[in-house]
Each structure stands twice: as structure tokens, then as C-alpha cells.
Design a protein around this motif. Structure first.
Motif, PDB file in Angstrom:
ATOM      1  N   ALA A   1       0.823  -1.213   0.000  1.00  0.00           N
ATOM      2  CA  ALA A   1       0.000   0.000   0.000  1.00  0.00           C
ATOM      3  C   ALA A   1       0.853   1.258   0.000  1.00  0.00           C
ATOM      4  CB  ALA A   1      -0.928  -0.008   1.216  1.00  0.00           C
ATOM      5  N   TRP A   2       2.067   1.176  -0.525  1.00  0.00           N
ATOM      6  CA  TRP A   2       2.999   2.301  -0.425  1.00  0.00           C
ATOM      7  C   TRP A   2       2.461   3.579  -1.072  1.00  0.00           C
ATOM      8  CZ3 TRP A   2       4.825   4.600  -4.855  1.00  0.00           C
ATOM      9  CH2 TRP A   2       4.733   3.866  -6.045  1.00  0.00           C
ATOM     10  N   GLU A   3       1.605   3.428  -2.083  1.00  0.00           N
ATOM     11  CA  GLU A   3       1.074   4.622  -2.744  1.00  0.00           C
ATOM     12  C   GLU A   3       0.121   5.408  -1.845  1.00  0.00           C
ATOM     13  OE1 GLU A   3       0.680   4.300  -7.320  1.00  0.00           O
ATOM     14  OE2 GLU A   3       0.155   2.308  -6.556  1.00  0.00           O
ATOM     15  N   ASP A   4      -0.295   4.800  -0.749  1.00  0.00           N
ATOM     16  CA  ASP A   4      -1.166   5.510   0.198  1.00  0.00           C
ATOM     17  C   ASP A   4      -0.401   6.537   1.016  1.00  0.00           C
ATOM     18  OD1 ASP A   4      -3.276   3.999  -0.668  1.00  0.00           O
ATOM     19  OD2 ASP A   4      -3.194   2.581   0.999  1.00  0.00           O
ATOM     20  N   GLY A   5       0.930   6.508   0.959  1.00  0.00           N
ATOM     21  CA  GLY A   5       1.725   7.498   1.669  1.00  0.00           C
ATOM     22  C   GLY A   5       2.585   6.895   2.770  1.00  0.00           C
ATOM     23  N   MET A   6       3.394   7.746   3.364  1.00  0.00           N
ATOM     24  CA  MET A   6       4.360   7.329   4.377  1.00  0.00           C
ATOM     25  C   MET A   6       3.700   6.692   5.588  1.00  0.00           C
ATOM     26  SD  MET A   6       7.338   9.657   6.115  1.00  0.00           S
ATOM     27  CE  MET A   6       6.200  10.979   6.499  1.00  0.00           C
ATOM     28  N   GLY A   7       2.486   7.117   5.911  1.00  0.00           N
ATOM     29  CA  GLY A   7       1.807   6.563   7.082  1.00  0.00           C
ATOM     30  C   GLY A   7       1.672   5.057   7.005  1.00  0.00           C
ATOM     31  N   SER A   8       1.372   4.533   5.821  1.00  0.00           N
ATOM     32  CA  SER A   8       1.217   3.090   5.683  1.00  0.00           C
ATOM     33  C   SER A   8       2.536   2.367   5.924  1.00  0.00           C
ATOM     34  CB  SER A   8       0.658   2.737   4.303  1.00  0.00           C
ATOM     35  OG  SER A   8       1.570   3.084   3.266  1.00  0.00           O
ATOM     36  N   SER A   9       3.635   2.960   5.498  1.00  0.00           N
ATOM     37  CA  SER A   9       4.951   2.346   5.724  1.00  0.00           C
ATOM     38  C   SER A   9       5.332   2.382   7.198  1.00  0.00           C
ATOM     39  CB  SER A   9       6.019   3.073   4.899  1.00  0.00           C
ATOM     40  OG  SER A   9       5.845   2.836   3.518  1.00  0.00           O
ATOM     41  N   LEU A  10       5.012   3.484   7.857  1.00  0.00           N
ATOM     42  CA  LEU A  10       5.314   3.587   9.282  1.00  0.00           C
ATOM     43  C   LEU A  10       4.508   2.561  10.069  1.00  0.00           C
ATOM     44  CD1 LEU A  10       6.803   5.025  11.564  1.00  0.00           C
ATOM     45  CD2 LEU A  10       4.960   6.720  11.604  1.00  0.00           C
ATOM     46  N   ARG A  11       3.241   2.418   9.754  1.00  0.00           N
ATOM     47  CA  ARG A  11       2.404   1.425  10.435  1.00  0.00           C
ATOM     48  C   ARG A  11       2.984   0.021  10.261  1.00  0.00           C
ATOM     49  NH1 ARG A  11      -1.789   4.210   7.937  1.00  0.00           N
ATOM     50  NH2 ARG A  11      -2.127   2.508   6.458  1.00  0.00           N
ATOM     51  N   LEU A  12       3.304  -0.326   9.023  1.00  0.00           N
ATOM     52  CA  LEU A  12       3.828  -1.666   8.748  1.00  0.00           C
ATOM     53  C   LEU A  12       5.133  -1.903   9.496  1.00  0.00           C
ATOM     54  CD1 LEU A  12       3.913  -3.373   5.294  1.00  0.00           C
ATOM     55  CD2 LEU A  12       5.953  -3.374   6.711  1.00  0.00           C
TER      56      LEU A  12
END
Length: 200
Positions: free
Chosen positions: A81-92
């Protein structure tokens, strides 16, 4: 000291999933810096600053990154879901950290002017799982951000879009330690073609 954490129980968390939309779709992790992909440099900074295992969140061109970058001994995490923005990467990333880690130093792949000295200065603010700290540049909050384990779940729950931990840090400003790093580092991002001159 556990092999997966640094001397204070600190892991490194590198957010490297960005697709470089304003760079014509060039994955930021693969931008050339000092003859190697930028993601290698960013991993080296976290390691040289004393972090233990470095977790790297990949997204855009993740298969190419795995093939072209030397990321041995890192934990590589794919963010579909990287295209959803940095928030998704931080959550993961926060949800994947080893249970023995007591804190995480979170950094961004596209800030080559932030070196190990600045990261180590922020890491030195760690006082335990309740720690909340961030680098500051001229008094303004920036990266890296140091998140003690006690904060991970709440940060993950509130991270969205390109905000990452910004909202959480703003809401908990009274507990946040700002560590001035303006004398050591340049926090400029690589976002546009004009910024590519910051790479070496």
C-alpha cells in the motif's frame, strides 16, 4: 546486547517505499548516491549511529531494490500500500519490529544530508520505552524520530497518508524531546529534479 537491537535496545526503521512521483516515477531507494543506491547509504547511517537490526520498508520498485541494493542483515518489509503514503509504511514497520526492541529510530531514505552523527545524537536521548524524541533544525522538528516502544501502537493507529507520526508528535509535544541537529546535518528532502544535485 541482543543481536537485533543496539546497545540501548534500539532498532533502526528506514522508510524507503516512495515512488518519486515528482521525480518522474524514479524510486527514491534506487537514486544513485556515492556510486550506490541511496537506500544503502541510509541503512549505513543507521548502523553507524549504533542501531541494531535495520528494518527497511520497501514499496516502489521493491523487486529491483532487492536485486540491486546490498541490504544484507536488514529485515526487508514489502508495503503493497505504499502509494497511500508514508503513514502506511510507518504502520507496517512499527508492527514488524522485534519484541526485544525497546525503541526505534525512524528515518527517511530521501534525506542524504542527515548522517550518522545527527542520528546518534538523537539516539542518545533514549531513556527507555517511554521516550519520545526528534531531531530539530533551527528549532523546527524533523527526522530522525525516536519512538520508545510505549508509543508504537498509538503512532501506528494514527499514522495516515503522508503524515506519518506528525499528528501524534504534535499531540504529545509536552513529552517530546527536541534534539538540535542543525549544526550537524542538512534535512533537505530529495523530492524534485532540482533536488538531485544534493546527491553525490
Amino acid at each position: 546486547m541482543d543481536e537485533r537491537t543496539g546497545p540501548e535496545g534500539l532498532a533502526g526503521l528506514l522508510l524507503a517505499a516512495g515512488g518519486g512521483r515528482r521525480l518522474g516515477g524514479r524510486a527514491k531507494a534506487l537514486l544513485p548516491h556515492r556510486g550506490r543506491p541511496l537506500v544503502e547509504h541510509a541503512v549505513g547511517v543507521l548502523r553507524d549511529a549504533g542501531c541494531g537490526t535495520v528494518y527497511v520498508v520497501l514499496g516502489a520498485a521493491r523487486e529491483r531494490v532487492r536485486e540491486e541494493a546490498r541490504l544484507e542483515d536488514c529485515v526487508l518489509l514489502d508495503n503493497p500500500a505504499w502509494e497511500d503514503g508514508m503513514g502506511s509504511s510507518l504502520r507496517l514497520g512499527l508492527r514488524a519490529l522485534a519484541p526485544e526492541a525497546r525503541g526505534a529510530v525512524v528515518s527517511l531514505v530521501d534525506q542524504p544530508g542527515i548522517g550518522a552523527a545527527a542520528v546518534a545524537r538523537v539516539a542518545a536521548a533514549f531513556r527507555g520505552p517511554g521516550t519520545l524524541a526528534a531531531a530539530a533544525y533551527g528549532g523546527g522538528r524533523g527526522h530522525p524520530v525516536l519512538l520508545g516502544r510505549d508509543h508504537w501502537a498509538a503512532v501506528a493507529d494514527t499514522a495516515s497518508g503522508d503524515q506519518g507520526a506528525r499528528g501524534y508528535l504534535r499531540a504529545h509535544a509536552a513529552a517530546l524531546t527536541l534534539v538540535e541537529c542543525g549544526d550537524l546535518a542538512d534535512p533537505a528532502d530529495i523530492d524534485t529534479p532540482a533536488d538531485l544535485s544534493r546527491l553525490e
